[in-house]
Design an enzyme around this catalytic site. Sequence first.
Site, PDB file in Angstrom:
ATOM      1  CD  GLN A  17       9.958 -23.429  -4.355  1.00 58.04           C
ATOM      2  OE1 GLN A  17       9.737 -24.097  -5.325  1.00 58.04           O
ATOM      3  NE2 GLN A  17       9.334 -23.660  -3.214  1.00 58.04           N
ATOM      4  CD  GLU A 139       3.839 -23.066  -4.516  1.00 54.70           C
ATOM      5  OE1 GLU A 139       4.936 -22.662  -4.884  1.00 54.70           O
ATOM      6  OE2 GLU A 139       2.899 -23.300  -5.308  1.00 54.70           O
ATOM      7  CG  ASP A 168       7.254 -20.357  -3.708  1.00 55.64           C
ATOM      8  OD1 ASP A 168       6.830 -19.192  -3.648  1.00 55.64           O
ATOM      9  OD2 ASP A 168       7.355 -21.090  -2.714  1.00 55.64           O
ATOM     10  N   GLY A 248      -7.817 -30.862 -21.589  1.00 54.14           N
ATOM     11  CA  GLY A 248      -7.925 -30.527 -23.010  1.00 54.14           C
ATOM     12  C   GLY A 248      -9.137 -31.171 -23.659  1.00 54.14           C
ATOM     13  N   GLY A 249      -9.122 -31.234 -24.963  1.00 52.71           N
ATOM     14  CA  GLY A 249     -10.258 -31.768 -25.708  1.00 52.71           C
ATOM     15  C   GLY A 249     -10.285 -33.287 -25.793  1.00 52.71           C
TER      16      GLY A 249
END
Length: 416
Positions: A17, A139, A168, A248-249
Amino acid sequence: MTKALEGVRILDFTHVQSGPTCTQLLAWFGADVIKVEKTGEGDATRGQLRDIQDADSLYFTMLNHNKRSITLDTKKPSGKQVLETLIKQCDVMVENFAPGALDRMGFTWERIQELNPKMIVASVKGFGPGPYEDCKVYENVAQCTGGAASTTGFDDGPPMVTGAQIGDSGTGLHLALGIVTALYQREKTGRGQKVLAAMQDAVLNLCRVKLRDQQRLERTGVMEEYPQFTEGKSFGAAVPRAGNASGGGQPGWTLKCKGWQTDPNAYIYFIAQAPVWGSICKVIGREEWITDPDYATPRARLPRLMEIFATVEEWTKTKTKFEVMDILNEYDIPCGPILSMKEIAEEPSLRETGTIVEVDHPVRGKYLTVGNPIKLSDSATEVTRSPLLGEHTDEVLAQLGYSAEAIAALREERVI
Ligand code: COA
């Protein structure tokens, strides 16, 4: 219309892959990708996870569009000669064999340089130089060694791998960028170079925010947007698994929607974005939270996040995920329904943009694939089917200068 990479010829020595993802992208941008496969057997994925007997698997077809396939036994002397001719006439060699395989075949970097000093040799390996450089990697090994698994899942459960093939396909994407960058540099230097994308490195690059969090944790001992903080649990020495918390924030979580009892994907991802807090309160009927000092500011909300999400969920459970999406979008509240693969496959807008494409294959018939996710305004992608094993052997060898007799002799010798 010309294609961005028209004129670039790729010796595609990839399999499985990670490598094929990279060369498929280059083919979509217009490169001539010649996939070199083992005589008689080809890329092992042709036969893996087959859904139709004797037809190339979806595993293979979905990673090898727009390429040409030749078979070649590169361990036989005359096969090596063909490979040498290919090396002389190609711009880039891409490979993802186990460490040392190319050297054992006789094609060291030095040898390739002798044959073609302009050649760019691009490799995917499991690890970069270091204690594990000789290891074979798939993977999930990369997901585990690159930091993804230790930070994915719930606090009280085991490490989890994700369905996104970040080891992959993620590494293949990194390699593709390395290749076009090396091609660009070659314009100025006239020289080839080695390009290495290690799967551990690529996964870690995608887990960058977790290394950020590790350092925050070491400095402050706490991360307030993590569910552990809201739940009053103590933090250990390493970044914990954050469930579905937002990276995130802006805090977020997955919330149940109407039908969740029977539909495993009746959920929406909801983000309590600070600028639209007032709208969120109005939509769910909790207007008093707009001014209540316990809820009015992002900081005040942090220890109450799970309670807030539970309250919003009482509202989302009364609507389908698509209804929730429509209503929240009216107020610019960021959210996204959890789409199943079935829903994605049937989504008309993805068909219109070419992100989901129907391809016709001579053996398997029609099937869906993911088209080029990167859209260039002056280099359109037309997805064409993957090649049958060795479909272009004669054509490519003739282009390389082999006569019909020479090709017949190679076939007789089972080199092609
Ligand atoms: N003709 C003759 N021999 C060929 C050939 C050809 N056209 N193409 C490949 N081979 C040989 C190789 O030279 C190698 O021989 P050797 O072991 O005698 O040196 C052999 O085939 C097997 O190659 P290998 O890469 O070791 O395959 P594998 O099936 O044992 O391992 C991986 C598969 C993916 C684990 C391994 O290739 C790997 O770690 N690759 C790097 C990381 C990677 O890309 N992993 C993700 C895969 S999605």
